[in-house]
Design an enzyme around this catalytic site. Sequence first.
Site, PDB file in Angstrom:
ATOM      1  N   TYR A   1       7.686  -5.961   4.981  1.00  7.96           N
ATOM      2  CA  TYR A   1       7.090  -4.804   4.301  1.00  7.96           C
ATOM      3  C   TYR A   1       8.160  -4.034   3.554  1.00  7.96           C
ATOM      4  O   TYR A   1       9.217  -3.721   4.122  1.00  7.96           O
ATOM      5  CB  TYR A   1       6.420  -3.886   5.329  1.00  7.96           C
ATOM      6  CG  TYR A   1       5.573  -2.800   4.704  1.00  7.96           C
ATOM      7  CD1 TYR A   1       4.233  -3.024   4.381  1.00  7.96           C
ATOM      8  CD2 TYR A   1       6.110  -1.546   4.402  1.00  7.96           C
ATOM      9  CE1 TYR A   1       3.469  -2.043   3.791  1.00  7.96           C
ATOM     10  CE2 TYR A   1       5.338  -0.560   3.807  1.00  7.96           C
ATOM     11  CZ  TYR A   1       4.018  -0.823   3.514  1.00  7.96           C
ATOM     12  OH  TYR A   1       3.251   0.157   2.912  1.00  7.96           O
TER      13      TYR A   1
ATOM     14  N   PHE B   1       2.792   1.827  -4.012  1.00  5.47           N
ATOM     15  CA  PHE B   1       3.817   0.800  -4.206  1.00  5.47           C
ATOM     16  C   PHE B   1       4.022   0.094  -2.870  1.00  5.47           C
ATOM     17  O   PHE B   1       4.337   0.740  -1.862  1.00  5.47           O
ATOM     18  CB  PHE B   1       5.152   1.412  -4.653  1.00  5.47           C
ATOM     19  CG  PHE B   1       6.285   0.401  -4.686  1.00  5.47           C
ATOM     20  CD1 PHE B   1       6.631  -0.236  -5.870  1.00  5.47           C
ATOM     21  CD2 PHE B   1       6.986   0.056  -3.528  1.00  5.47           C
ATOM     22  CE1 PHE B   1       7.656  -1.187  -5.896  1.00  5.47           C
ATOM     23  CE2 PHE B   1       8.008  -0.894  -3.546  1.00  5.47           C
ATOM     24  CZ  PHE B   1       8.348  -1.512  -4.733  1.00  5.47           C
ATOM     25  N   GLU B   2       3.867  -1.209  -2.887  1.00  3.40           N
ATOM     26  CA  GLU B   2       4.178  -1.993  -1.698  1.00  3.40           C
ATOM     27  C   GLU B   2       4.594  -3.371  -2.166  1.00  3.40           C
ATOM     28  O   GLU B   2       3.969  -3.914  -3.085  1.00  3.40           O
ATOM     29  CB  GLU B   2       2.909  -2.230  -0.851  1.00  3.40           C
ATOM     30  CG  GLU B   2       2.523  -1.149   0.090  1.00  3.40           C
ATOM     31  CD  GLU B   2       1.223  -1.449   0.844  1.00  3.40           C
ATOM     32  OE1 GLU B   2       0.402  -2.280   0.407  1.00  3.40           O
ATOM     33  OE2 GLU B   2       1.046  -0.840   1.890  1.00  3.40           O
ATOM     34  N   ILE B   3       5.633  -3.908  -1.552  1.00  5.62           N
ATOM     35  CA  ILE B   3       5.910  -5.338  -1.698  1.00  5.62           C
ATOM     36  C   ILE B   3       5.902  -5.846  -0.271  1.00  5.62           C
ATOM     37  O   ILE B   3       6.703  -5.386   0.550  1.00  5.62           O
ATOM     38  CB  ILE B   3       7.267  -5.598  -2.381  1.00  5.62           C
ATOM     39  CG1 ILE B   3       7.273  -4.984  -3.789  1.00  5.62           C
ATOM     40  CG2 ILE B   3       7.544  -7.112  -2.456  1.00  5.62           C
ATOM     41  CD1 ILE B   3       8.599  -5.100  -4.519  1.00  5.62           C
TER      42      ILE B   3
ATOM     43  N   HIS C   1      -1.616   1.434   6.806  1.00  6.12           N
ATOM     44  CA  HIS C   1      -0.585   0.397   6.663  1.00  6.12           C
ATOM     45  C   HIS C   1       0.680   0.829   7.412  1.00  6.12           C
ATOM     46  O   HIS C   1       1.329   0.018   8.075  1.00  6.12           O
ATOM     47  CB  HIS C   1      -0.227   0.177   5.189  1.00  6.12           C
ATOM     48  CG  HIS C   1      -1.283  -0.564   4.417  1.00  6.12           C
ATOM     49  ND1 HIS C   1      -1.070  -1.074   3.170  1.00  6.12           N
ATOM     50  CD2 HIS C   1      -2.563  -0.894   4.735  1.00  6.12           C
ATOM     51  CE1 HIS C   1      -2.166  -1.673   2.742  1.00  6.12           C
ATOM     52  NE2 HIS C   1      -3.084  -1.575   3.671  1.00  6.12           N
TER      53      HIS C   1
END
Length: 329
Positions: free
Chosen positions: A175, A231-233, A268
């Site tokens: 994450y 924003f998440e990768i 999340h």
Amino acid sequence: MLTYTPDQIRDSRLKPGNTGLVLPVRAAFVILVRNSELHQLRATIRQLEDQFNARHRYPYVFLNDKPFTEEFKRAMEWVTSGDCHFGLVPYEHWSMPPWIDRVRAKWAMTMMGSRVPYGDSESYRKMCRYESGFFFRHPLLDGFDYYWRVEPGVEFTCSIPYDPFKFMVDNNKSYGFAISLREIPVTVKSLWKTTNAFRAAYPDYTAPNNMLRWVTAPDGDYNMCHFWSNFEIASLAFLRSPQYTAYFDFLDRAGGFFLERWGDAPIHSLAVAMFLNKSQVHYFDIGYYHSPFQNCPTDPHFNAQHCFCNSNHSMIYNEDSCTNDWLAL
Ligand SMILES: *[C@@H]1O[C@H](CO)[C@@H](O)[C@H](O)[C@H]1NC(C)=O
Ligand SMILES: *[C@@H]1O[C@H](CO)[C@@H](O)[C@H](O)[C@H]1NC(C)=O
Ligand SMILES: *[C@@H]1O[C@H](CO)[C@@H](O)[C@H](O)[C@H]1NC(C)=O
């Protein structure tokens, strides 16, 4: 099991120039967007391409609860270097589930009203539920291992001189985030209590070396810290895991998406805090702006060479940021 119609999954526009392209990671940008946001998204993707993707050509998955117009699809084909896939969100994933008391839910929305952003919005709640529990189950994502979430209107204010997807894989990260902050307490009144009930019901699911102290206040309550999930990768395996899906189902049953206004960001984040350890999480110090906050790299040399943001305005200096606490773990 839900069945998808061919239109929901097969509308892919592959670019002839990408035939035979082998990417180092099976990864895609995932964008939940309305037709009316075409122009904002075009601006965002133009920056994303200039700062990063034109050199890599990762594909895009666009998702919408209404069918995309031909105009939208053509505009996205023009502005992207990667292949484009257009998907429809099934009704079951974009609605109030049948076990929710609709009268109570309507009343909760009316009471929250305009006191908090989207306090009275049903569609915002559907979006939060979708981003929490369903986008990663869309068949268009089946072939991918990692995703990068993008929203219309965000800006990428620095060039990205490396491949964040490859960084995730090479460093065993699950994450990645850019901005953290504190949630509005009234939107998550019973989320912590429900999360503790989940942990009691599934004691084996909490990781031994977890990050729960990052989200715990001195009095044992939730301190409202979360990663800003626009924003998440992240790894899709993380969201597809038995731990995460059991957590989502537990929360969905409890009803707080509609009876309160649970956001996908705290959900999340609490999942990350429970199921992962710090070494599996990464702070991406990239140039990223989503109104009204931004992350802007503070290293003067990097900033001067790669950015057009003012690092004095970076969220890292804001007292509502939880990133320094996370780094200090
Ligand atoms: C990632 O995990 C693999 C397999 O567990 C291990 O061999 C490798 O050293 C790890 N890499 C890093 C950078 O931690
Ligand atoms: C973090 O979790 C990974 C995957 O479960 C594990 O390989 C690693 O040893 C853990 N690291 C720490 C510091 O607990
Ligand atoms: C950031 O703030 C410092 C201290 O106020 C100031 O000296 C500097 O010029 C500012 N930098 C930018 C890029 O505005």
